[in-house]
Design an enzyme around this catalytic site. Structure first.
Site, short mmCIF file in Angstrom:
data_model
loop_
_atom_site.label_atom_id
_atom_site.label_comp_id
_atom_site.label_asym_id
_atom_site.label_seq_id
_atom_site.Cartn_x
_atom_site.Cartn_y
_atom_site.Cartn_z
N ASP A 15 0.76 -1.15 -0.11
CA ASP A 15 0.09 0.05 0.16
C ASP A 15 0.67 1.51 -0.18
O ASP A 15 0.60 2.17 0.72
CB ASP A 15 -1.04 0.14 1.33
CG ASP A 15 -2.07 -1.14 1.22
OD1 ASP A 15 -1.76 -2.01 0.23
OD2 ASP A 15 -2.78 -1.24 1.98
N LYS A 113 -6.86 -4.75 -2.88
CA LYS A 113 -7.52 -5.55 -2.02
C LYS A 113 -8.74 -4.33 -1.28
O LYS A 113 -8.46 -3.16 -1.42
CB LYS A 113 -6.56 -5.89 -0.77
CG LYS A 113 -6.02 -4.84 -0.14
CD LYS A 113 -4.75 -5.41 0.49
CE LYS A 113 -3.80 -4.24 1.39
NZ LYS A 113 -4.61 -3.48 2.40
N CYS A 158 -2.02 -2.89 7.69
CA CYS A 158 -2.07 -3.59 6.44
C CYS A 158 -0.47 -4.36 6.44
O CYS A 158 -0.69 -5.63 6.08
CB CYS A 158 -2.18 -2.92 5.30
SG CYS A 158 -4.08 -2.12 5.29
#
Ligand SMILES: [Zn+2]
Length: 213
Positions: A15, A113, A158
């Site tokens: 990310d 995601k 994450c």
């Protein structure tokens, strides 16, 4: 052969998107500092997976989609407690784009995601219902990859969930601690305790780049 150049190892870059950088919708403090070490890691990696948080605007992790609620409050979802976040990484927006300085050309796989409005997915392996698989474990296993190196944002959400799920799925896991940044120190300390308990190792970029096994 360096650990990262081993065909049995994959680098998972979590990310690195504009909304998680200073100035973004959900900024991780000093999040921009991970880009340089991550580029070094990617240059030296045999297999690179980039993940991207990629939400519809009606996503249930957004406080704005829960009338009367504010960011960082907790709500009950069918799968358990969910932290509410400012709207971030809306599919196709500039905030969801990879950071400009990230060298994305070496990615073997880009995994999006959190694409289902009804549930979050901190982890690159299992969505927040803890049942729905993203397919990443299968992609790695079909390539006979058994070791993963994890870096990116945010260390306490994450990155941590991805590392823990990788360990749970049977991968040998290492987190690169100078190539992650956390939203909060308390949750980062909790994450590091959980990593130790799960047998997850930590390393620094210099330990992994240009060093032979
Ligand atoms: Zn998200």
């Amino acid at each position: 052969m360096s650990f990262l150049q081993d065909p049995a190892t994959a680098l998972i870059v979590v990310d690195i998107q504009n909304d998680f950088l200073p100035g973004g919708a959900l900024p991780v403090p000093q999040g921009d500092e991970v880009i340089a070490p991550i580029n070094r890691l990617m240059e030296n990696a045999f297999t690179v997976v980039l993940t991207a948080d990629w939400h519809p605007s009606r996503h249930k992790s957004f406080a704005i989609n829960h009338p009367g609620k504010k960011p960082f409050e907790l709500v009950d979802m069918p799968y358990g407690k969910q932290v509410l976040w400012p709207a971030h990484c809306v599919a196709g927006t500039e905030g969801a784009a990879f950071a400009e300085g990230l060298v994305t050309s070496c990615a073997d796989l880009i995994l999006r995601k959190g694409t289902c409005a009804e549930r979050d997915s901190y982890s690159a392996f299992l969505e927040a219902d803890r049942r729905t698989r993203t397919g990443l474990a299968g992609w790695l296993k079909e390539r006979e990859i058994c070791k993963v190196v994890v870096c990116g944002l945010a260390a306490d959400y994450c990155v941590s969930w991805t590392a823990l799920d990788a360990a749970q799925a049977g991968f040998d896991v290492c987190v690169v601690t100078d190539a992650v940044r956390a939203i909060a120190q308390v949750s980062y300390d909790e994450a590091r305790t959980a990593w130790s308990a799960a047998g997850i190792r930590t390393a620094l970029t210099n330990d992994l780049v240009g060093v032979t096994d």
